[in-house]
Motif scaffolding. Structure first.
Motif, PDB file in Angstrom:
ATOM      1  N   GLY A 393      19.503  19.833  -4.040  1.00 36.24           N
ATOM      2  CA  GLY A 393      19.318  20.262  -2.652  1.00 36.24           C
ATOM      3  C   GLY A 393      18.161  19.602  -1.921  1.00 36.24           C
ATOM      4  O   GLY A 393      17.764  20.045  -0.856  1.00 36.24           O
ATOM      5  N   THR A 394      17.601  18.518  -2.498  1.00 36.92           N
ATOM      6  CA  THR A 394      16.511  17.846  -1.791  1.00 36.92           C
ATOM      7  C   THR A 394      16.806  16.354  -1.673  1.00 36.92           C
ATOM      8  O   THR A 394      17.569  15.797  -2.454  1.00 36.92           O
ATOM      9  CB  THR A 394      15.162  17.963  -2.542  1.00 36.92           C
ATOM     10  OG1 THR A 394      15.296  17.346  -3.828  1.00 36.92           O
ATOM     11  CG2 THR A 394      14.744  19.404  -2.726  1.00 36.92           C
ATOM     12  N   ILE A 395      16.158  15.753  -0.660  1.00 44.80           N
ATOM     13  CA  ILE A 395      16.088  14.288  -0.585  1.00 44.80           C
ATOM     14  C   ILE A 395      14.632  13.956  -0.851  1.00 44.80           C
ATOM     15  O   ILE A 395      13.732  14.607  -0.312  1.00 44.80           O
ATOM     16  CB  ILE A 395      16.490  13.775   0.805  1.00 44.80           C
ATOM     17  CG1 ILE A 395      17.984  13.997   1.039  1.00 44.80           C
ATOM     18  CG2 ILE A 395      16.165  12.290   0.953  1.00 44.80           C
ATOM     19  CD1 ILE A 395      18.461  13.553   2.412  1.00 44.80           C
ATOM     20  N   LYS A 396      14.376  12.978  -1.700  1.00 44.16           N
ATOM     21  CA  LYS A 396      13.000  12.575  -1.950  1.00 44.16           C
ATOM     22  C   LYS A 396      12.860  11.088  -1.625  1.00 44.16           C
ATOM     23  O   LYS A 396      13.797  10.327  -1.820  1.00 44.16           O
ATOM     24  CB  LYS A 396      12.612  12.831  -3.412  1.00 44.16           C
ATOM     25  CG  LYS A 396      12.555  14.330  -3.757  1.00 44.16           C
ATOM     26  CD  LYS A 396      12.157  14.550  -5.186  1.00 44.16           C
ATOM     27  CE  LYS A 396      11.917  15.970  -5.605  1.00 44.16           C
ATOM     28  NZ  LYS A 396      12.425  17.061  -4.859  1.00 44.16           N
ATOM     29  N   VAL A 397      11.674  10.710  -1.146  1.00 43.82           N
ATOM     30  CA  VAL A 397      11.414   9.303  -0.856  1.00 43.82           C
ATOM     31  C   VAL A 397      10.330   8.832  -1.808  1.00 43.82           C
ATOM     32  O   VAL A 397       9.279   9.467  -1.923  1.00 43.82           O
ATOM     33  CB  VAL A 397      10.960   9.103   0.610  1.00 43.82           C
ATOM     34  CG1 VAL A 397      10.672   7.628   0.879  1.00 43.82           C
ATOM     35  CG2 VAL A 397      12.044   9.614   1.562  1.00 43.82           C
ATOM     36  N   TRP A 398      10.615   7.739  -2.529  1.00 44.41           N
ATOM     37  CA  TRP A 398       9.721   7.241  -3.577  1.00 44.41           C
ATOM     38  C   TRP A 398       9.107   5.912  -3.201  1.00 44.41           C
ATOM     39  O   TRP A 398       9.750   5.085  -2.568  1.00 44.41           O
ATOM     40  CB  TRP A 398      10.520   7.016  -4.879  1.00 44.41           C
ATOM     41  CG  TRP A 398      11.297   8.199  -5.309  1.00 44.41           C
ATOM     42  CD1 TRP A 398      12.558   8.548  -4.895  1.00 44.41           C
ATOM     43  CD2 TRP A 398      10.880   9.218  -6.218  1.00 44.41           C
ATOM     44  NE1 TRP A 398      12.943   9.720  -5.509  1.00 44.41           N
ATOM     45  CE2 TRP A 398      11.939  10.147  -6.325  1.00 44.41           C
ATOM     46  CE3 TRP A 398       9.717   9.416  -6.975  1.00 44.41           C
ATOM     47  CZ2 TRP A 398      11.870  11.278  -7.143  1.00 44.41           C
ATOM     48  CZ3 TRP A 398       9.652  10.534  -7.786  1.00 44.41           C
ATOM     49  CH2 TRP A 398      10.718  11.456  -7.863  1.00 44.41           C
ATOM     50  N   ASP A 399       7.869   5.703  -3.644  1.00 45.38           N
ATOM     51  CA  ASP A 399       7.267   4.374  -3.573  1.00 45.38           C
ATOM     52  C   ASP A 399       7.612   3.694  -4.890  1.00 45.38           C
ATOM     53  O   ASP A 399       7.164   4.134  -5.952  1.00 45.38           O
ATOM     54  CB  ASP A 399       5.744   4.520  -3.429  1.00 45.38           C
ATOM     55  CG  ASP A 399       5.042   3.175  -3.502  1.00 45.38           C
ATOM     56  OD1 ASP A 399       5.622   2.223  -4.068  1.00 45.38           O
ATOM     57  OD2 ASP A 399       3.911   3.065  -3.014  1.00 45.38           O
ATOM     58  N   ILE A 400       8.404   2.623  -4.853  1.00 46.73           N
ATOM     59  CA  ILE A 400       8.888   2.089  -6.131  1.00 46.73           C
ATOM     60  C   ILE A 400       7.851   1.219  -6.828  1.00 46.73           C
ATOM     61  O   ILE A 400       8.046   0.807  -7.957  1.00 46.73           O
ATOM     62  CB  ILE A 400      10.204   1.296  -5.997  1.00 46.73           C
ATOM     63  CG1 ILE A 400      10.044   0.115  -5.062  1.00 46.73           C
ATOM     64  CG2 ILE A 400      11.323   2.191  -5.568  1.00 46.73           C
ATOM     65  CD1 ILE A 400      11.178  -0.868  -5.190  1.00 46.73           C
ATOM     66  N   ASN A 401       6.719   0.932  -6.171  1.00 45.75           N
ATOM     67  CA  ASN A 401       5.676   0.201  -6.894  1.00 45.75           C
ATOM     68  C   ASN A 401       4.919   1.140  -7.820  1.00 45.75           C
ATOM     69  O   ASN A 401       4.651   0.835  -8.967  1.00 45.75           O
ATOM     70  CB  ASN A 401       4.702  -0.464  -5.928  1.00 45.75           C
ATOM     71  CG  ASN A 401       5.353  -1.674  -5.270  1.00 45.75           C
ATOM     72  OD1 ASN A 401       5.830  -2.566  -5.947  1.00 45.75           O
ATOM     73  ND2 ASN A 401       5.420  -1.673  -3.953  1.00 45.75           N
ATOM     74  N   ALA A 405       6.586  10.084  -5.787  1.00 39.76           N
ATOM     75  CA  ALA A 405       7.256  10.607  -4.597  1.00 39.76           C
ATOM     76  C   ALA A 405       6.274  10.640  -3.435  1.00 39.76           C
ATOM     77  O   ALA A 405       5.141  11.086  -3.597  1.00 39.76           O
ATOM     78  CB  ALA A 405       7.771  12.014  -4.880  1.00 39.76           C
ATOM     79  N   VAL A 406       6.714  10.141  -2.262  1.00 44.36           N
ATOM     80  CA  VAL A 406       5.825  10.204  -1.100  1.00 44.36           C
ATOM     81  C   VAL A 406       6.254  11.291  -0.120  1.00 44.36           C
ATOM     82  O   VAL A 406       5.421  11.828   0.590  1.00 44.36           O
ATOM     83  CB  VAL A 406       5.757   8.849  -0.337  1.00 44.36           C
ATOM     84  CG1 VAL A 406       4.401   8.227  -0.475  1.00 44.36           C
ATOM     85  CG2 VAL A 406       6.791   7.874  -0.807  1.00 44.36           C
ATOM     86  N   TYR A 407       7.543  11.589  -0.064  1.00 46.40           N
ATOM     87  CA  TYR A 407       8.020  12.653   0.825  1.00 46.40           C
ATOM     88  C   TYR A 407       9.116  13.420   0.103  1.00 46.40           C
ATOM     89  O   TYR A 407       9.848  12.852  -0.697  1.00 46.40           O
ATOM     90  CB  TYR A 407       8.652  12.083   2.107  1.00 46.40           C
ATOM     91  CG  TYR A 407       7.741  11.234   2.942  1.00 46.40           C
ATOM     92  CD1 TYR A 407       6.772  11.806   3.760  1.00 46.40           C
ATOM     93  CD2 TYR A 407       7.865   9.838   2.940  1.00 46.40           C
ATOM     94  CE1 TYR A 407       5.936  11.009   4.537  1.00 46.40           C
ATOM     95  CE2 TYR A 407       7.027   9.042   3.714  1.00 46.40           C
ATOM     96  CZ  TYR A 407       6.062   9.635   4.509  1.00 46.40           C
ATOM     97  OH  TYR A 407       5.245   8.864   5.276  1.00 46.40           O
ATOM     98  N   THR A 408       9.237  14.708   0.435  1.00 51.53           N
ATOM     99  CA  THR A 408      10.409  15.432  -0.052  1.00 51.53           C
ATOM    100  C   THR A 408      10.925  16.311   1.072  1.00 51.53           C
ATOM    101  O   THR A 408      10.138  16.832   1.857  1.00 51.53           O
ATOM    102  CB  THR A 408      10.093  16.272  -1.310  1.00 51.53           C
ATOM    103  OG1 THR A 408      11.267  16.978  -1.692  1.00 51.53           O
ATOM    104  CG2 THR A 408       8.974  17.254  -1.078  1.00 51.53           C
ATOM    105  N   SER A 409      12.255  16.439   1.182  1.00 54.31           N
ATOM    106  CA  SER A 409      12.820  17.225   2.278  1.00 54.31           C
ATOM    107  C   SER A 409      12.605  18.710   1.977  1.00 54.31           C
ATOM    108  O   SER A 409      12.353  19.084   0.837  1.00 54.31           O
ATOM    109  CB  SER A 409      14.307  16.916   2.419  1.00 54.31           C
ATOM    110  OG  SER A 409      14.992  17.394   1.279  1.00 54.31           O
ATOM    111  N   PRO A 410      12.728  19.563   3.017  1.00 54.58           N
ATOM    112  CA  PRO A 410      12.404  20.980   2.822  1.00 54.58           C
ATOM    113  C   PRO A 410      13.210  21.680   1.717  1.00 54.58           C
ATOM    114  O   PRO A 410      12.747  22.654   1.156  1.00 54.58           O
ATOM    115  CB  PRO A 410      12.711  21.595   4.187  1.00 54.58           C
ATOM    116  CG  PRO A 410      12.525  20.464   5.147  1.00 54.58           C
ATOM    117  CD  PRO A 410      12.960  19.229   4.431  1.00 54.58           C
TER     118      PRO A 410
END
Length: 1284
Positions: A393-401, A405-410
């Motif tokens: 139930g979440t979207i997460k944004v990752w820094d691949i270096n 995780a840099v952001y996660t949806s509510p």
């Protein structure tokens, strides 16, 4: 040879649904995602935990794990498909399985006192006991523990009292059984529940390790009680500070009697208790989300001991020193915090190891997905950011270096099936869910800005934001509609299908064209510019439902579709036809991805757990990747880094792959400075059958345009730009920035994120200083800074820490005062001046002190004791900190404090610049070594470049087998890197000695000065026809085949052995060289004082005889002698290079050949085993820590043998090459691809290399080292090894 290289892994988080999903033993801990178990192991050298293994045999949700109490290598796990498995962690394999358990094993535990027995229980019982081995193996039922009235939450065996066991139930009651006394069922419910039928489940249950009868129980609502299991009465009920707090988990602290810790269920508060007090001693808020599980490591990681006067951790003991003790020692501070490490699992999937004494995370794996990841996509304007959408139930944004995780949806969106980034820099993501329609999430603001509900409660399987027209978004759903709307929700088209629609994709060439994949087995293409809602084309051919469809980015009108029939079909829109069927997957196909540079390259992922790479020109499968542990759903790459792919799977991991090896020899064409025609092409040329790979995408065209604009010699820039485009993330950009700094580039040209990576020593202090200033002034912008944006306090603290490391003491004191941390400011103030210190003392008097935390760091800086500080950081594994301090010292920012004036002239400590420089180099070396053995050779090279140690930087690249990168960087660095560049070119040329690239090997060798010996070997090994051989000879400026024969005979007549061998090898009868060469080597080795350097040139030259001549029957005796001598020389070279992992294997190989084959060589099997034993005895000193019990000093005779060996071996000429090879990804565990090495008999971790029989495997690292010291395969066939 596997082509696709794994270069990164994002581990899953810990699942929040079952109770016993984290466990620890000795220096390992494990936690369960939904389908896999992650095992972390302490690396003692760096004092940090590393992912050691992923166990993924379970196909349904894992319900519990339990570590074996008397064998630290074993644990048991159970899953919802009625399966219990016993694992051996050291060998990474399942050693026993029990399937078809009656009922789902919801809880399981080793029996503490029954040797090999594991007990498990389903919700209502009975308790089963499975004896794994021995005479009574099998499953027995506990005589009394059955027919419970309420479900079992968990159970615990008593560690001391044989056979005693307690169960906790959902109604809040306990059941206790022990041999020889009456069983107690459903007793000890919390008093407030008596007589009601309310539920209050037992959330945690642990026996008191110091008594036989006491038991700690936690109920979700009624809190914690200490109860007596004999008299069945409650001894203590513990009180929480607030009524809202409820306990989710608890654990005793073995190192501190009477202490236990608990984790709250709503917020991540860790509370520390002592049984003698009803309220907590201390509370730490570790995270916003609630706890799920807790486990205390029974032997906390041992820190390396520091110098004897390291400060003690127990702060209250210092109350006898001069400072006036705080008068009010609150009741809490009378207890010291227990030393110990708690494995903490949180409801959001976070997992960490918390050091309770030091109050800091030793390891935190924040925010992993805990369920299937259905989709992943790179951000259009940033190849370093990857978004993932999951079943959780979440979207997460990752820094691949940094793989964080840099952001996660509510969250709470139900299941998210698909995501699509907004085009360009709009910073929004569209998501599609199973029940709640679609949404647009504004990433930096962290909130949902739009919702789409046209599909009602039907699942949306795919959402696609048009990149040609950023106002349009398409969704397709189980209701049979593909809907096109504007971003503000206005419907433009509703395309009705006869059944559910699973996939859709916008054409990359025509903004009004979209394709869909449907359950009715058809692919449809719609044209939005007409008002008709009928498709323009319908493609049929699949025999089961079609899932995803993808348009080719490079070939107009070509699209592919993946289906449940296990095939991928390629359609040509202009011909209305299916032009290829790709068969090979054994289950439905899900992930699909065209490469954005190579027009025929297509990659697919499937429910058969594999990823396949296809050449769509003829339908061949170029490679199959088996590393995922479950269905592969999403594949993606970013056009500006076209050969780095991310994949996501039902195993809850994201993995990063480098596809560069698939496009060989393209990368080498660039290095060899071939014409643009051999690098960049148009699509039509590239898709001709059999054409070599050519770059046809936008990125490569952009690079060519930029290079063509440059005046002067553009080679350096060209190498850099292509290298960055072809290399995976993980340091190559950082490396090139450092190369530019060394080459004297203006600092203003450095990229913005340069200061986040490894900086050149001359920038380290300066950038840190500006960062400290920024932290003190910056007011957080309205949007916050992503996840867990730091508070003002945290920012000031960070700034203070930086100022301190830069030797700016006064600034540090002031910031500490601002934070209310008076003690810290005071203790350091004399470093500014005695006057300043007095002034602070007066200010201090006006205030009350709250904080008392005497860290060693400020004192060291104030007194200028740099060495102690660097040692302190290094011993804690904080190498980056140590590096910063050493650099600051080199720049003269830390001066020893001169209190007495008398000795100010002489400096007793000898803390001078020379010393500091040496210190700086030592620390960077250690940091580089840490990266290197973590499988990150490029970052290791960055550490060396940062202190301008070019030799070691190049060596790290070569030992990490980053040969192309080494040559590119070496070429740009020029003379200072020449020796290593030439070695890398030689190895690359060996890589090119295969069917299609011989002339490329010659081009590479031509780049080396004095290259005749290398070119001779190349020509000797070349297997073409006489005409082709002569052509190659001519290219290499060598005489023709017939002339070589004459030259050989002349040289032989003149008694010039080396020339004789050389020219015979180049002639039409190369086998004539063998007996001559072997004889001379044997003669040399028969003398007492022969050395490696005298025989190696001959052996090396002979090893390049054409393989088909070497394996001739008439050569068998000389062939065997050549193999044996090469094996022995290889073993000695391996000792010289410290390739400890293959020395025994090379000796063993040589002895086996000696035993089995008829030869006469000056070697004896006894001599070989004697040398090997001597080597082992004399090097165990270096490799093992001396405190191991098994250590026996080498005997006198062993020392003699070993010193004779060393006198033969001599020094390694390329100093940096000493040490094991370690390629990228060597530490990344595979889920399901298990191979046993035929050299060591152990499971191979990291990349695997298959030998010529196609089934024997060795690790790629071992293969590389073997090939560098002994060119022939370990199978003894006479075939040369080519793992490069």
């Amino acid at each position: 040879m596997s082509q696709v290289k794994q270069v990164g892994l994002l581990a899953a988080g810990c699942q929040p649904w079952n109770k016993d999903v984290c466990a620890a033993s000795g220096d390992r801990f494990a936690y369960c995602a939904t389908l896999a178990i992650y095992v972390y192991q302490l690396d003692h050298r760096y004092n940090e935990f590393k992912l050691q293994a992923i166990m993924s045999e379970h196909k349904k949700t894992i319900t519990a794990i339990s570590w074996c109490p008397h064998n630290p290598d074993m644990f048991a796990s159970a899953s919802a498909d009625n399966l219990v498995i016993i694992w051996n962690v050291a060998e990474q394999k399942a050693i026993a399985k029990l399937d078809n358990t009656k009922g789902v094993p919801a809880s399981l535990s080793w029996c503490w006192n029954a040797g090999d027995a594991v007990a498990f229980v389903s919700h209502r019982g009975p308790l089963y006991i499975w004896t794994i081995s021995g005479a009574d193996s099998g499953v027995a039922v506990h005589k009394e523990a059955h027919s419970f009235l309420s479900d079992i939450c968990l159970f615990r065996w008593h560690p001391k009292k044989k056979g005693k066991v307690v169960f906790g139930h959902t109604d809040g009651s306990l059941s206790i059984f022990q041999p020889g006394s009456k069983s107690q069922k459903h007793v000890l419910r919390p008093e407030s529940l008596e007589g009601t039928d309310e539920e209050d489940p037992v959330t945690a249950l642990e026996w008191d390790p110091l008594s036989t009868d006491y038991l700690l129980v936690a109920n979700l609502h009624n809190g914690i009680r200490l109860v007596d299991s004999e008299s069945l009465c409650c001894i203590t009920a513990f009180n929480f500070p607030s009524a809202a707090a409820s306990v989710q988990c608890l654990a005793w602290v073995p190192s501190a009697p009477g202490m236990f810790i608990t984790g709250d269920s709503q917020v991540g508060v860790l509370r520390i208790w002592n049984v003698s007090r009803t309220t907590p001693i201390d509370n730490f808020k570790l995270k916003k989300t609630g706890f799920h599980g807790l486990h205390v490591l029974n032997s906390p990681p041992k820190k390396k001991s520091l110098s004897s006067h390291s400060p003690t951790k127990n702060h209250h003991t210092s109350s006898t020193s001069e400072a006036v003790p705080p008068p009010t020692l609150t009741q809490n501070q009378a207890f010291s915090l227990p030393p110990g490490h708690a494995v903490c699992c949180f409801m959001d999937g976070g997992v960490g190891l918390y050091d309770m004494g030091a109050k800091k995370w030793d390891f935190l794996r924040d925010l992993g997905h805990v369920e299937t990841i259905f989709d992943c996509k790179f951000k259009p304007d940033n190849p370093d950011l990857l978004a993932t959408a999951s079943f959780d139930g979440t979207i997460k944004v990752w820094d691949i270096n940094s793989l964080t995780a840099v952001y996660t949806s509510p969250g709470n969106e139900g299941v998210i099936y698909s995501l699509s980034w907004a085009p360009g820099d709009l910073n929004c993501i569209a998501g599609a869910t199973s029940r709640n329609g679609g949404f647009i999430w504004d990433v930096p603001k962290g909130k949902m800005v739009t919702r789409f509900s046209e599909h009602g409660k039907n699942g949306i399987f795919c959402i696609a934001w048009s990149h040609k027209d950023s106002k349009r978004i398409a969704t397709c759903s189980g209701d049979g509609f593909c809907i096109i709307r504007t971003i503000d929700g206005k419907i433009l088209h509703k395309y009705k299908h006869p059944a559910a629609v699973f996939g859709c994709d916008w054409s990359q060439n025509n903004k009004d064209m979209i394709a869909t994949g449907c359950e009715d087995k058809n692919v449809r293409v719609y044209y939005l510019a007409t008002s008709s809602d009928q498709p323009l084309k319908v493609f049929s051919g699949h025999t089961a439902k079609v899932f995803h469809v993808r348009w080719s980015p490079l070939r107009e009108g070509i699209l592919c579709s993946g289906s449940d029939d296990g095939t991928v079909r390629i359609w040509d829109y202009t011909q209305d036809a299916c032009i290829n069927v790709l068969s090979g997957h054994t289950a439905p196909v899900r992930g699909l991805m065209w490469n954005t540079e190579i027009p025929y390259l297509l990659i697919s992922g499937s429910w058969d757990y594999t990823i396949r790479v296809w050449d769509t020109r003829d339908g061949t499968c170029l490679d199959t990747v088996y590393d995922h542990g479950a269905d592969v759903y999403g594949l993606t790459c970013h056009p500006s880094r076209p050969f780095t792919m991310a994949s996501c799977s039902r195993d809850s991991t994201v993995r990063l792959w480098s596809l560069t090896p698939l496009i060989n020899p393209l990368q080498i064409n660039i290095l060899a400075d071939r014409s643009w025609d051999e690098i960049i092409g148009n699509t039509d040329r590239a898709v001709e059958p059999g054409a070599p790979p050519l770059l046809c995408g936008k990125v490569s065209r952009d690079i060519k345009q930029e290079v063509d604009k440059l005046s002067g010699n553009p080679r350096g820039k060209k190498l850099r730009w292509f290298s960055e485009c072809l290399s995976p993330p993980g340091g190559s950009k950082n490396l090139w920035d450092l190369v530019a700094v060394i080459k004297g580039q203006d600092d203003s040209l450095l990229p913005q994120n340069y200061c986040k990576g490894i900086m050149h020593m001359k920038h380290l202090v300066r950038f840190r200083m500006s960062k400290a200033q920024e932290l003190t002034t910056v007011k957080m912008s309205k949007f916050g800074g992503g996840i867990g944006a730091p508070s003002k306090e945290e920012r000031l603290k960070e700034a203070a820490e930086i100022h301190l490391r830069l030797g700016q003491i006064q600034r540090y004191c002031e910031l500490m005062v601002e934070l209310g941390e008076w003690d810290k400011a005071l203790s350091v103030a004399p470093g500014v001046s005695m006057k300043y210190w007095k002034k602070l003392m007066q200010r201090r008097a006006d205030q009350l002190i709250l904080e008392e935390n005497d860290d060693v760091i400020p004192y060291c800086v104030a007194t200028g004791d740099v060495k102690k500080l660097v040692t302190f950081f290094t011993s804690r594994g904080q190498l980056k900190e140590a590096l910063l301090v050493a650099q600051a010292a080199c720049e003269g920012n830390m001066q020893p404090l001169q209190l007495s004036t008398s000795n100010s002239s002489s400096n007793p400590d000898g803390n001078n610049t020379e010393d500091y420089n040496e210190l700086l180099h030592r620390v960077s070396k250690e940091l580089a070594e840490w990266y290197f053995q973590d499988g990150r050779a490029v970052l290791a090279a960055c550490c060396h470049l940062a202190v301008e140690n070019i030799e070691l930087a190049m060596a790290n690249l070569i030992r990490g087998n980053e040969l192309e990168l080494a040559v590119s960087v070496g070429t740009v660095l020029g003379e200072s890197a020449a020796q290593a560049t030439h070695y890398a070119l030689e190895l690359l040329a060996r890589k090119c000695m295969t069917v299609t690239t011989w002339d490329l090997a010659a081009s590479l060798l031509m780049m080396i000065p004095n290259n005749e010996p290398q070119l001779v070997k190349l020509c000797a090994f070349y297997p073409g026809s006489t005409a082709e051989i002569n052509d190659l000879h001519e290219k290499c400026n060598l005489p023709g085949v017939e002339e070589c024969m004459q030259l050989a005979e002349t040289a032989q007549a003149n008694g010039d052995i080396f020339e004789t061998i050389k020219y015979y090898l180049l002639s039409a009868e190369p086998e004539k060289a063998l007996p001559i060469g072997i004889q001379i080597i044997k003669d040399q080795m028969s003398s007492l004082d022969w050395t490696l350097d005298s025989v190696c040139p001959f052996l090396d030259l002979l090893s390049y005889i054409r393989t088909e001549r070497l394996v001739l029957h008439k050569c068998s005796e000389v062939r065997n002698e050549l193999l044996i001598l090469s094996g022995y020389a290889g073993a000695l070279l391996a000792i010289r290079r410290e390739y400890a992992s293959i020395v025994p294997a090379l000796y063993e190989y040589t002895s086996q050949l000696l035993k089995r084959r008829e030869v006469s060589v000056p070697l004896k099997i006894e001599q070989l085993s004697e040398e090997l034993d001597a080597w082992r005895a004399c090097t165990q000193l270096v490799n093992k820590s001396t405190d191991e019990l098994s250590y026996t000093p080498p005997s006198g005779s062993q020392r003699t043998v070993y010193s004779t060996l060393l006198s033969r071996i001599k020094e390694e000429p390329l100093k940096g090459m000493i040490g094991l090879d370690y390629v990228t990804g060597s530490n990344l565990p595979s889920h399901s691809d298990v191979h046993i090495s035929c050299l060591t008999g152990l499971r191979i971790q990291g990349p695997v290399f298959f030998l010529e029989d196609g089934k024997s495997a060795i690790s790629l690292n071992d293969a590389l080292m073997w090939a560098k010291v002994n060119p022939f395969s370990p199978l003894g066939t006479g075939i040369r090894l080519n793992p490069f």
